[in-house]
Design an enzyme around this catalytic site. Structure first.
Site, PDB file in Angstrom:
ATOM      1  N   GLU A 105      14.574  49.763  33.185  1.00  0.00           N
ATOM      2  CA  GLU A 105      14.118  50.149  31.850  1.00  0.00           C
ATOM      3  C   GLU A 105      12.590  50.137  31.769  1.00  0.00           C
ATOM      4  OE1 GLU A 105      13.957  47.089  28.518  1.00  0.00           O
ATOM      5  OE2 GLU A 105      15.792  48.187  28.059  1.00  0.00           O
ATOM      6  N   ASP A 162      20.685  54.872  31.609  1.00  0.00           N
ATOM      7  CA  ASP A 162      19.781  55.198  30.506  1.00  0.00           C
ATOM      8  C   ASP A 162      18.338  55.132  30.965  1.00  0.00           C
ATOM      9  OD1 ASP A 162      19.833  52.320  30.676  1.00  0.00           O
ATOM     10  OD2 ASP A 162      18.903  52.262  28.692  1.00  0.00           O
ATOM     11  N   TRP A 188       8.710  47.095  26.991  1.00  0.00           N
ATOM     12  CA  TRP A 188       9.367  48.220  26.306  1.00  0.00           C
ATOM     13  C   TRP A 188       8.949  48.298  24.846  1.00  0.00           C
ATOM     14  CZ3 TRP A 188      12.545  48.127  22.096  1.00  0.00           C
ATOM     15  CH2 TRP A 188      13.193  46.922  21.762  1.00  0.00           C
TER      16      TRP A 188
END
Length: 853
Positions: free
Chosen positions: A99, A275, A712
């Site tokens: 991520e 993802d 993030w």
């Protein structure tokens, strides 16, 4: 709450408070300085560049990027967060995730775009991709995998209700075979490896699996945690290396001592989370549109996207809808392809290269879908031409439609999207219970994959998923449908399908996002509860079919800057897609798209106003679930144990902290432990169930101030700033975002101010006036709670103790100093701390001092 009236508890609190600051380890992040908003950069583009300098250009200095492990031709590897003590998927802040790697590519693409427009140099995309490749195991780390023409794996049952039922074993007579592996080895023979990211790594070898000495920074090491199904929360995992060499753990089982029986061969294994791959592909697609792409990066992103087709299959490749553990004993071939982005694919093999295996995943969550990435892989010329394996375009055409239909199927009557679906009900391919809705023969699940906490409670998955939908909607509205009508989700065009889901979703989150005129702040929905279920999917969209599928607000907040700005990003694209024009300060307007842009700007500017600090963005948050560090047992079967690299051994009955004793040297540990001990003294215990773990009794743990700088989070802040600069270059930041005018309309709310009183009460405050300053007795951290038992707590005493000990990390305002001077002697002294502690122990009454008399 108040402590029991005993001298023993008072002594414990005194000891904890007076020693807390002395044992705190200095953080890599500097103390927040709350930058003067008036001197902030005057455009969103310049704000983006200012944050980018903090996080990337100066990322090693500021603690976002590793200075020890730097990618060749790239940046330092990004940490999950600057701070180290945290558990929220990664169980340590200086781990990294796929991520985080996808975010560094995304912000680098936006950086190159904005830098070009601002007349600055910007060629960071290739550097960011080189950094991302650190998360792709090398061909050596995947020994002989690419030489296997066929991959299979033994079918094993999962136990969604019982982590103690693991390890689970399979049978050589019941296996699944990946039907498309040979397509990739043929097309990308020279690459020699699966070109997908493993999801988790110990950046500087904190655990020591890479061979580093305790307390030193070592080599980048792939690790894993989650292994045991729905009930295995991030506090219940057993960290272990991806390369098992039997050096640690048990002599026969290695670090798989809790996951395997008999003996373990030397081996390796990796797991992706698609993802992340899709976000990286989305970033490259954007860079290409903005004219700052790199053909070599596009080729690699295309190869990655091509191989993400491994994520389109059932876990053991059984036919979709089989509902039988024994069926498809060699896999169902292409009938096992669901065309959605599942939770993972995993692959591994023997250290000596003698065998290898791969699995897909039966579970698909709404927030792992990325139709925008699929659209880019199909219709961006550099990406589409880079997918070399047979069947890529055909599969992604089906997948694009299937992913869009999933959102049509899962949209609740309120607007947000429900969880997802599975092909393996109950973890063993059970027959679906009567009445369970289906989507292309897969069964509906409210919370796919994880139940502690439920995977569809957190609204971050709403914002991440819908941002992609809104960006795709903008592209289709602006440039037309590149599929030329070949993709018809639910019988609608792509544009119609996106408008259908976005109108209802945006209305919900615009309406529920509140701007408080009294506090000058915002509240965004942070958690949702669910009731009902979607209707069976027939292949045709039917308006109103999900009238019984509903969500309710379980929590709101303003500290999750990543979520708030991801929502803002979504709303900006939605407004632009609907033709909203704006310059200067955005007015609310009357239409939903106008309200969306108005909401977005205020979320962004308030985030900056309250969150900007000397190294980036952060807002103080609180997390009672961190009590699980001390109280959460990690299940290890009786009769087995494992030794970690630094010599400590764990066995049945071990707690989270026993597997991670190095936590004791980290910032926040002492404060959390002190608060936890106070809670335990008052009878606090974990309350575990199949729907999650209740930590609400740990009220003192929940009061510890945490200032996290997540990678993030800052990535979503930057992308919102960049999107505003890209789509609305003439819109400028508000002069004072805390002032809401009469035009705030439906998104404004007014809070009544708390009444002050000089009498002792559990619901009033003891105050006195000193010149122009109103003093609130004992409220050193200025929590402002109306209830005294919540306003004056052990957190205030600890803060006073830290200030007394000259802890430079202790943040106290002038008002807080005045409140802490409970004896009225003009300054904080030892007597102030003693009086506060005596109050907390029940020895003196609230307000029984000069200030409150």
């Amino acid at each position: 709450m108040q402590f029991k009236k005993t001298k023993a508890i008072l002594a414990a609190v005194l000891a904890a408070a007076t020693t807390a600051s002395a044992t705190i380890i200095p953080a890599s992040a500097a103390k927040q300085t709350h930058e003067d908003y008036a001197s902030a950069p005057s455009t969103y583009a310049k704000r983006f560049l200012a944050i980018y300098d903090d996080v990337v250009t100066n990322g090693q200095t500021n603690g976002y990027l590793s200075s020890k492990n730097v990618a060749s031709g790239g940046f330092g590897v990004p940490y999950h967060a600057v701070e180290e003590l945290m558990c929220e998927a990664p169980d340590y802040g200086h781990e990294t995730t796929s991520e985080a790697m996808s975010y560094i590519v995304w912000i680098a693409a936006m950086h190159d775009n904005i830098a070009k427009k601002e007349g600055e140099s910007g060629k960071d995309l290739a550097k960011a991709w080189a950094t991302l490749e650190q998360m792709i195991p090398s061909a050596t780390d995947q020994n002989s995998f690419w030489s296997k023409n066929e991959l299979s794996a033994q079918v094993c049952k999962e136990y969604p209700k019982d982590v103690k039922s693991y390890p689970s074993t399979g049978s050589q007579e019941n296996v699944g075979i990946n039907p498309i592996h040979s397509k990739f080895t043929s097309a990308y023979q020279s690459e020699g490896r699966e070109y997908l990211m493993h999801w988790l790594a110990d950046v500087d070898d904190w655990y020591g699996f890479g061979g580093s000495a305790e307390g030193t920074q070592g080599t980048f090491t792939f690790i894993n945690t989650f292994q045991r199904g729905d009930q295995e929360s991030c506090f219940e995992t057993i960290p272990h290396p991806c390369t098992e060499d039997l050096k640690y753990g048990d002599s026969q089982l290695g670090m798989k001592f809790a996951f395997a029986k008999g003996s373990t061969a030397k081996q390796w294994s990796y797991t992706n989370a698609p993802d992340a791959e899709d976000r990286a592909i989305q970033a490259v697609y954007a860079a290409n549109r903005w004219g700052v792409g790199d053909t070599s990066v596009s080729a690699k992103a295309a190869m990655m996207g091509d191989e993400c087709r491994n994520n389109m299959f059932d876990k053991y490749y059984k036919a979709i809808g089989c509902q039988s553990y024994e069926s498809d004993a060699k896999g169902g071939g292409l009938d096992g392809q669901h065309f959605l982005m599942s939770w993972y694919t995993a692959w591994g093999g023997a250290a000596d290269g003698q065998w290898a295996w791969q699995i897909g995943c039966s579970h698909s969550h709404q927030f792992y879908q990325n139709p925008l990435a699929a659209y880019g892989l199909l219709y961006d010329k550099d990406l589409s031409s880079g997918m070399k394996a047979e069947g890529a375009a055909k599969d992604y055409t089906t997948s694009l439609q299937r992913q869009l239909e999933m959102y049509l199927w899962l949209q609740s009557a309120d607007g947000p999207f429900a969880g997802g679906c599975t092909n393996c009900y109950n973890g063993d391919y059970s027959t679906y219970p009567s009445g369970v809705p289906t989507f292309y023969k897969m069964a509906y699940i409210e919370h796919p994959v994880y139940a502690d906490p439920g995977s569809n409670h957190w609204t971050g998955n709403q914002f991440w998923a819908t941002q992609r939908l809104a960006e795709l909607y903008y592209l289709v509205c602006k440039n037309g449908d590149a599929s030329d009508g070949k993709v018809t989700p639910g019988g609608l065009s792509i544009k119609e399908a996106l408008k259908t889901v976005l109108d209802k979703w945006v209305e919900y989150f615009v309406t529920t996002t509140k701007f408080d005129t009294a506090k000058g702040d915002f509240e965004v929905v942070s958690s949702l509860d669910w009731t009902g279920a979607p209707a069976d999917w027939s292949g045709t969209y039917k308006e109103g079919a999900n009238s019984s599928l509903k969500c309710s607000i379980a929590g709101t907040g303003n500290t999750d800057l990543g979520c708030a700005n991801s929502l803002a990003n979504t709303l900006i694209y939605y407004a632009a897609a609907n033709g909203v024009e704006a310059s200067g300060e955005v007015k609310e307007g009357t239409s939903l798209p106008e309200k969306a842009l108005y909401t977005a700007q205020r979320l962004m500017d308030l985030s900056w106003y309250y969150g900007r600090d000397s190294i980036g963005m952060s807002r103080t948050e609180h997390n009672g679930s961190l009590a699980r560090i001390f109280d959460q047992e990690v299940y290890i079967p009786s009769g087995v144990s494992g030794k970690y690299p630094y010599g400590y051994e764990v066995s049945n009955g071990a707690k989270f902290i026993d597997l991670r004793p190095m936590y004791k040297n980290l910032e926040y540990y002492t404060e959390l432990e002190t608060a936890w001990k106070a809670d335990v003294a008052n009878g606090a215990k974990l309350s575990e169930s199949l729907t999650g773990t209740d930590c609400s009794k740990y009220v003192n743990v929940a009061e510890v101030d945490l200032d996290y700088h997540r990678f993030w989070h800052i990535g979503d802040v930057m992308m919102a700033l960049g999107t505003m600069a890209e789509l609305y270059p003439d819109v400028t930041p508000l002069e004072d975002p805390t002032k809401f005018g009469a035009s705030t309309g439906t998104t404004a709310s007014t809070s009544e101010s708390t009444t002050s009183a000089t009498t002792e009460s559990s619901t009033t405050s003891a105050t006195t006036s000193t010149g122009s300053t109103e003093v609130d007795w004992g409220d050193a951290n200025c929590s402002g709670e109306s209830d005294v038992s919540k306003r004056v707590t052990v957190a205030d005493a600890i803060l006073v103790a830290r200030v007394k000990a000259e802890d430079t990390k202790a943040k106290i305002t002038d008002a807080g100093k005045a409140n802490a001077d409970v004896n009225g002697n003009d300054g904080i002294d030892d007597e102030d701390l003693t009086i506060l502690l005596q109050y907390l122990a029940g020895i003196v009454k609230y307000g029984a001092t000069k200030t409150a008399s």
